[in-house]
Design a protein around this motif. Sequence first.
Motif, PDB file in Angstrom:
ATOM      1  N   GLU A  15       0.847  -1.213  -0.011  1.00  0.00           N
ATOM      2  CA  GLU A  15       0.054   0.027   0.032  1.00  0.00           C
ATOM      3  C   GLU A  15       0.803   1.368   0.027  1.00  0.00           C
ATOM      4  N   LEU A  16       2.002   1.329   0.763  1.00  0.00           N
ATOM      5  CA  LEU A  16       3.008   2.338   0.755  1.00  0.00           C
ATOM      6  C   LEU A  16       3.642   2.392  -0.671  1.00  0.00           C
ATOM      7  N   ILE A  17       3.856   1.572  -1.085  1.00  0.00           N
ATOM      8  CA  ILE A  17       4.379   1.461  -2.375  1.00  0.00           C
ATOM      9  C   ILE A  17       3.780   2.120  -3.406  1.00  0.00           C
ATOM     10  N   ASP A  18       2.251   1.878  -3.451  1.00  0.00           N
ATOM     11  CA  ASP A  18       1.355   2.314  -4.126  1.00  0.00           C
ATOM     12  C   ASP A  18       1.326   3.899  -4.106  1.00  0.00           C
ATOM     13  N   GLU A  19       1.326   4.464  -2.953  1.00  0.00           N
ATOM     14  CA  GLU A  19       1.335   5.634  -2.523  1.00  0.00           C
ATOM     15  C   GLU A  19       2.667   6.405  -2.858  1.00  0.00           C
ATOM     16  N   ILE A  20       3.541   6.024  -2.766  1.00  0.00           N
ATOM     17  CA  ILE A  20       4.980   6.507  -3.236  1.00  0.00           C
ATOM     18  C   ILE A  20       4.953   6.669  -4.753  1.00  0.00           C
ATOM     19  N   ASN A  21       4.394   5.638  -5.586  1.00  0.00           N
ATOM     20  CA  ASN A  21       4.326   5.589  -6.872  1.00  0.00           C
ATOM     21  C   ASN A  21       3.336   6.883  -7.617  1.00  0.00           C
ATOM     22  N   GLN A  22       2.296   6.903  -6.683  1.00  0.00           N
ATOM     23  CA  GLN A  22       1.229   7.876  -6.986  1.00  0.00           C
ATOM     24  C   GLN A  22       1.435   9.282  -6.873  1.00  0.00           C
ATOM     25  N   LEU A  23       2.123   9.554  -5.476  1.00  0.00           N
ATOM     26  CA  LEU A  23       2.283  10.971  -4.877  1.00  0.00           C
ATOM     27  C   LEU A  23       3.580  11.496  -5.190  1.00  0.00           C
ATOM     28  N   GLY A  24       4.779  10.540  -5.402  1.00  0.00           N
ATOM     29  CA  GLY A  24       5.894  11.190  -5.549  1.00  0.00           C
ATOM     30  C   GLY A  24       6.407  11.693  -6.879  1.00  0.00           C
ATOM     31  N   GLN A  25       7.428  12.245  -7.001  1.00  0.00           N
ATOM     32  CA  GLN A  25       7.845  12.779  -8.410  1.00  0.00           C
ATOM     33  C   GLN A  25       9.449  12.240  -8.719  1.00  0.00           C
ATOM     34  N   LEU A  26       9.394  11.304  -9.844  1.00  0.00           N
ATOM     35  CA  LEU A  26      10.830  10.860 -10.019  1.00  0.00           C
ATOM     36  C   LEU A  26      11.705  12.054 -10.756  1.00  0.00           C
ATOM     37  N   LYS A  27      12.623  12.224 -10.403  1.00  0.00           N
ATOM     38  CA  LYS A  27      13.258  13.400 -10.858  1.00  0.00           C
ATOM     39  C   LYS A  27      14.754  12.937 -11.057  1.00  0.00           C
ATOM     40  N   LYS A  28      15.359  13.398 -12.287  1.00  0.00           N
ATOM     41  CA  LYS A  28      17.031  13.097 -12.807  1.00  0.00           C
ATOM     42  C   LYS A  28      17.686  14.476 -12.427  1.00  0.00           C
ATOM     43  N   TYR A  29      18.726  14.391 -11.635  1.00  0.00           N
ATOM     44  CA  TYR A  29      19.596  15.696 -11.537  1.00  0.00           C
ATOM     45  C   TYR A  29      20.894  15.443 -11.907  1.00  0.00           C
ATOM     46  N   LYS A  30      21.589  16.501 -12.498  1.00  0.00           N
ATOM     47  CA  LYS A  30      23.150  16.265 -12.994  1.00  0.00           C
ATOM     48  C   LYS A  30      23.888  16.736 -11.846  1.00  0.00           C
ATOM     49  N   THR A  31      25.133  16.230 -11.862  1.00  0.00           N
ATOM     50  CA  THR A  31      26.166  16.516 -10.993  1.00  0.00           C
ATOM     51  C   THR A  31      26.390  18.161 -10.803  1.00  0.00           C
ATOM     52  N   GLY A  32      26.273  18.372  -9.545  1.00  0.00           N
ATOM     53  CA  GLY A  32      26.467  20.102  -9.217  1.00  0.00           C
ATOM     54  C   GLY A  32      24.950  20.821  -8.926  1.00  0.00           C
ATOM     55  N   LYS A  33      23.833  19.845  -9.459  1.00  0.00           N
ATOM     56  CA  LYS A  33      22.547  20.468  -9.039  1.00  0.00           C
ATOM     57  C   LYS A  33      22.513  20.684  -7.411  1.00  0.00           C
ATOM     58  N   VAL A  34      21.959  21.750  -7.020  1.00  0.00           N
ATOM     59  CA  VAL A  34      21.896  21.890  -5.524  1.00  0.00           C
ATOM     60  C   VAL A  34      20.371  21.607  -5.166  1.00  0.00           C
ATOM     61  N   LEU A  35      20.105  20.592  -4.372  1.00  0.00           N
ATOM     62  CA  LEU A  35      18.753  19.953  -4.085  1.00  0.00           C
ATOM     63  C   LEU A  35      17.992  20.823  -3.014  1.00  0.00           C
ATOM     64  N   ILE A  36      18.882  21.083  -1.986  1.00  0.00           N
ATOM     65  CA  ILE A  36      18.545  21.603  -0.606  1.00  0.00           C
ATOM     66  C   ILE A  36      19.454  22.819  -0.313  1.00  0.00           C
ATOM     67  N   ASP A  37      19.204  24.084  -0.096  1.00  0.00           N
ATOM     68  CA  ASP A  37      20.179  25.142  -0.058  1.00  0.00           C
ATOM     69  C   ASP A  37      20.008  25.802   1.511  1.00  0.00           C
ATOM     70  N   PHE A  38      21.206  26.361   1.656  1.00  0.00           N
ATOM     71  CA  PHE A  38      21.210  27.055   3.298  1.00  0.00           C
ATOM     72  C   PHE A  38      20.026  28.079   3.261  1.00  0.00           C
ATOM     73  N   GLY A  39      19.294  28.183   4.287  1.00  0.00           N
ATOM     74  CA  GLY A  39      18.421  29.109   4.684  1.00  0.00           C
ATOM     75  C   GLY A  39      17.007  28.866   3.809  1.00  0.00           C
ATOM     76  N   SER A  40      16.765  27.767   3.081  1.00  0.00           N
ATOM     77  CA  SER A  40      15.631  27.589   2.330  1.00  0.00           C
ATOM     78  C   SER A  40      14.547  26.706   3.049  1.00  0.00           C
ATOM     79  N   TYR A  41      13.646  26.661   2.775  1.00  0.00           N
ATOM     80  CA  TYR A  41      12.531  26.102   3.399  1.00  0.00           C
ATOM     81  C   TYR A  41      12.161  24.650   2.492  1.00  0.00           C
ATOM     82  N   VAL A  42      12.422  23.556   3.339  1.00  0.00           N
ATOM     83  CA  VAL A  42      12.303  22.016   2.625  1.00  0.00           C
ATOM     84  C   VAL A  42      10.801  21.842   2.326  1.00  0.00           C
ATOM     85  N   LYS A  43      10.473  21.496   0.976  1.00  0.00           N
ATOM     86  CA  LYS A  43       9.109  21.346   0.838  1.00  0.00           C
ATOM     87  C   LYS A  43       8.901  19.794   0.454  1.00  0.00           C
ATOM     88  N   ASN A  44      10.072  19.235   0.176  1.00  0.00           N
ATOM     89  CA  ASN A  44      10.032  17.911  -0.279  1.00  0.00           C
ATOM     90  C   ASN A  44      11.124  16.942   0.003  1.00  0.00           C
TER      91      ASN A  44
END
Length: 206
Positions: A15-44
Amino acid sequence: MHKALDQFTRKFEPELIDEINQLGQLKKYKTGKVLIDFGSYVKNIPLVLSGAIKVVREDAEGRELFLYFLGGGDTCAMSLTCCINQKKSEIKAVVEEDAGVMMIPLHYMDGWMKYSSWRQFVFSSYNQRFEEMLNAVDSLAFMKLDERLMNYLLDCKQSSGDFSIHKTHQQIAQDLNTSRVVVSRLLKKLVEEERIELHRNRIEIL
Protein backbone atom coordinates in the motif's frame (compact mmCIF):
# COMPACT_ATOMS: atom_id res chain seq x y z
CA MET A 1 15.20 4.57 -12.80
CA HIS A 2 12.01 2.57 -12.24
CA LYS A 3 14.15 -0.50 -11.52
CA ALA A 4 16.03 1.52 -8.88
CA LEU A 5 12.69 2.59 -7.39
CA ASP A 6 11.55 -1.04 -7.21
CA GLN A 7 14.73 -1.99 -5.35
CA PHE A 8 14.34 0.97 -3.00
CA THR A 9 10.70 0.30 -2.11
CA ARG A 10 10.98 -3.48 -1.77
CA LYS A 11 11.22 -3.03 2.01
CA PHE A 12 7.85 -1.21 2.17
CA GLU A 13 4.26 -2.48 2.38
CA PRO A 14 2.46 -2.77 -0.99
CA GLU A 15 0.00 0.00 0.00
CA LEU A 16 2.86 2.37 0.79
CA ILE A 17 4.61 1.50 -2.46
CA ASP A 18 1.43 2.42 -4.33
CA GLU A 19 1.28 5.78 -2.55
CA ILE A 20 4.94 6.53 -3.28
CA ASN A 21 4.39 5.75 -6.97
CA GLN A 22 1.24 7.89 -7.14
CA LEU A 23 2.30 10.88 -5.04
CA GLY A 24 6.05 11.14 -5.52
CA GLN A 25 7.85 12.74 -8.45
CA LEU A 26 10.71 10.92 -10.15
CA LYS A 27 13.52 13.35 -10.95
CA LYS A 28 16.93 13.10 -12.57
CA TYR A 29 19.57 15.59 -11.47
CA LYS A 30 22.98 16.33 -12.94
CA THR A 31 26.19 16.64 -10.95
CA GLY A 32 26.40 20.03 -9.24
CA LYS A 33 22.64 20.55 -8.87
CA VAL A 34 21.71 22.01 -5.47
CA LEU A 35 18.70 20.13 -4.12
CA ILE A 36 18.53 21.87 -0.74
CA ASP A 37 20.25 25.17 0.02
CA PHE A 38 21.14 26.99 3.21
CA GLY A 39 18.27 29.10 4.51
CA SER A 40 15.62 27.58 2.24
CA TYR A 41 12.40 25.92 3.37
CA VAL A 42 12.31 22.22 2.58
CA LYS A 43 9.04 21.29 0.90
CA ASN A 44 9.99 17.86 -0.46
CA ILE A 45 11.85 14.92 1.03
CA PRO A 46 14.42 13.36 -1.32
CA LEU A 47 14.51 9.57 -1.51
CA VAL A 48 17.76 8.81 -3.32
CA LEU A 49 17.41 6.00 -5.85
CA SER A 50 20.79 6.20 -7.58
CA GLY A 51 23.89 8.35 -7.74
CA ALA A 52 25.28 10.28 -4.78
CA ILE A 53 24.39 13.49 -2.94
CA LYS A 54 26.81 15.41 -0.72
CA VAL A 55 25.50 17.10 2.43
CA VAL A 56 27.48 20.02 3.85
CA ARG A 57 27.15 22.47 6.75
CA GLU A 58 28.04 26.17 6.77
CA ASP A 59 29.84 28.00 9.59
CA ALA A 60 29.31 31.60 10.69
CA GLU A 61 31.88 32.82 8.17
CA GLY A 62 30.22 31.08 5.23
CA ARG A 63 32.73 28.25 4.93
CA GLU A 64 31.35 24.84 4.04
CA LEU A 65 32.15 21.63 5.86
CA PHE A 66 31.43 18.15 4.52
CA LEU A 67 29.10 16.03 6.70
CA TYR A 68 28.16 12.89 4.77
CA PHE A 69 27.09 11.37 1.45
CA LEU A 70 23.66 10.01 0.54
CA GLY A 71 23.53 7.08 -1.85
CA GLY A 72 20.87 4.78 -3.29
CA GLY A 73 18.33 3.82 -0.64
CA ASP A 74 19.04 6.85 1.58
CA THR A 75 17.16 9.94 2.58
CA CYS A 76 18.34 13.07 4.39
CA ALA A 77 17.29 13.02 8.05
CA MET A 78 18.18 16.70 8.42
CA SER A 79 15.74 17.62 5.66
CA LEU A 80 13.11 15.53 7.46
CA THR A 81 13.76 17.56 10.61
CA CYS A 82 13.47 20.86 8.74
CA CYS A 83 10.20 19.72 7.17
CA ILE A 84 8.64 18.55 10.41
CA ASN A 85 9.62 21.71 12.29
CA GLN A 86 8.94 23.98 9.30
CA LYS A 87 12.31 25.66 9.75
CA LYS A 88 14.87 26.90 7.28
CA SER A 89 17.50 24.44 6.16
CA GLU A 90 20.83 24.47 7.98
CA ILE A 91 22.48 22.20 5.43
CA LYS A 92 23.10 22.15 1.69
CA ALA A 93 22.56 19.01 -0.39
CA VAL A 94 24.42 18.95 -3.72
CA VAL A 95 24.39 16.21 -6.35
CA GLU A 96 27.85 14.64 -6.29
CA GLU A 97 27.14 12.16 -9.10
CA ASP A 98 24.17 12.20 -11.50
CA ALA A 99 21.29 11.11 -9.30
CA GLY A 100 17.81 9.65 -9.57
CA VAL A 101 15.60 10.97 -6.79
CA MET A 102 11.98 10.45 -5.77
CA MET A 103 10.74 13.75 -4.34
CA ILE A 104 7.99 13.31 -1.74
CA PRO A 105 5.89 16.37 -0.75
CA LEU A 106 6.13 17.17 2.94
CA HIS A 107 2.44 16.84 3.78
CA TYR A 108 2.44 13.08 3.16
CA MET A 109 5.10 12.39 5.80
CA ASP A 110 2.84 12.28 8.87
CA GLY A 111 0.23 10.07 7.22
CA TRP A 112 2.84 7.49 6.25
CA MET A 113 3.88 7.01 9.87
CA LYS A 114 0.98 4.53 10.09
CA TYR A 115 3.15 2.15 8.06
CA SER A 116 5.61 0.25 10.25
CA SER A 117 8.12 -0.04 7.39
CA TRP A 118 8.10 3.75 6.88
CA ARG A 119 8.56 4.42 10.62
CA GLN A 120 11.48 2.00 10.67
CA PHE A 121 12.98 3.63 7.57
CA VAL A 122 12.71 7.14 9.07
CA PHE A 123 14.16 6.13 12.45
CA SER A 124 16.94 4.17 10.79
CA SER A 125 17.78 7.19 8.62
CA TYR A 126 17.95 9.44 11.70
CA ASN A 127 20.22 6.96 13.45
CA GLN A 128 22.56 6.53 10.48
CA ARG A 129 22.85 10.26 9.78
CA PHE A 130 23.40 10.95 13.49
CA GLU A 131 26.28 8.47 13.58
CA GLU A 132 27.79 10.02 10.47
CA MET A 133 27.55 13.50 11.99
CA LEU A 134 29.22 12.23 15.16
CA ASN A 135 32.00 10.82 13.00
CA ALA A 136 32.34 14.22 11.34
CA VAL A 137 32.60 15.93 14.74
CA ASP A 138 35.08 13.32 15.98
CA SER A 139 37.25 13.79 12.91
CA LEU A 140 37.35 17.54 13.49
CA ALA A 141 38.06 17.24 17.19
CA PHE A 142 40.38 14.25 17.38
CA MET A 143 41.83 13.39 13.99
CA LYS A 144 44.80 14.89 12.25
CA LEU A 145 44.06 16.36 8.84
CA ASP A 146 45.78 13.51 6.98
CA GLU A 147 43.46 11.03 8.74
CA ARG A 148 40.43 13.19 7.93
CA LEU A 149 41.54 13.30 4.31
CA MET A 150 41.87 9.52 4.08
CA ASN A 151 38.48 9.02 5.73
CA TYR A 152 36.97 11.50 3.28
CA LEU A 153 38.42 9.59 0.32
CA LEU A 154 37.04 6.32 1.73
CA ASP A 155 33.62 7.97 2.11
CA CYS A 156 33.80 9.02 -1.53
CA LYS A 157 34.67 5.46 -2.53
CA GLN A 158 31.81 4.00 -0.51
CA SER A 159 29.24 6.44 -1.90
CA SER A 160 30.24 5.84 -5.52
CA GLY A 161 31.34 2.20 -5.32
CA ASP A 162 34.46 3.19 -7.24
CA PHE A 163 38.09 3.15 -6.07
CA SER A 164 38.78 6.10 -8.38
CA ILE A 165 37.96 9.53 -6.91
CA HIS A 166 37.35 12.15 -9.60
CA LYS A 167 37.88 15.34 -7.63
CA THR A 168 40.27 18.25 -7.84
CA HIS A 169 42.51 19.18 -4.94
CA GLN A 170 40.53 22.41 -4.62
CA GLN A 171 37.21 20.57 -4.31
CA ILE A 172 38.61 18.34 -1.59
CA ALA A 173 40.05 21.34 0.23
CA GLN A 174 36.68 23.06 0.19
CA ASP A 175 34.93 20.01 1.66
CA LEU A 176 37.54 19.67 4.41
CA ASN A 177 37.65 23.42 5.08
CA THR A 178 41.37 23.73 4.40
CA SER A 179 43.62 24.98 1.60
CA ARG A 180 44.46 23.36 -1.74
CA VAL A 181 48.19 23.52 -0.92
CA VAL A 182 47.67 21.55 2.29
CA VAL A 183 45.54 18.93 0.51
CA SER A 184 48.16 18.51 -2.23
CA ARG A 185 50.89 18.03 0.36
CA LEU A 186 48.87 15.46 2.30
CA LEU A 187 47.94 13.56 -0.86
CA LYS A 188 51.62 13.25 -1.70
CA LYS A 189 52.19 11.88 1.81
CA LEU A 190 49.47 9.27 1.25
CA VAL A 191 51.18 8.31 -2.02
CA GLU A 192 54.46 7.80 -0.15
CA GLU A 193 52.60 5.59 2.34
CA GLU A 194 51.24 3.60 -0.65
CA ARG A 195 47.64 4.23 0.37
CA ILE A 196 46.68 6.02 -2.83
CA GLU A 197 47.94 6.72 -6.35
CA LEU A 198 47.68 10.13 -7.97
CA HIS A 199 46.74 10.37 -11.64
CA ARG A 200 45.63 13.22 -13.87
CA ASN A 201 42.21 14.36 -12.59
CA ARG A 202 41.69 11.32 -10.36
CA ILE A 203 42.86 9.65 -7.15
CA GLU A 204 43.10 5.87 -6.93
CA ILE A 205 42.62 4.23 -3.52
CA LEU A 206 44.83 1.18 -3.02
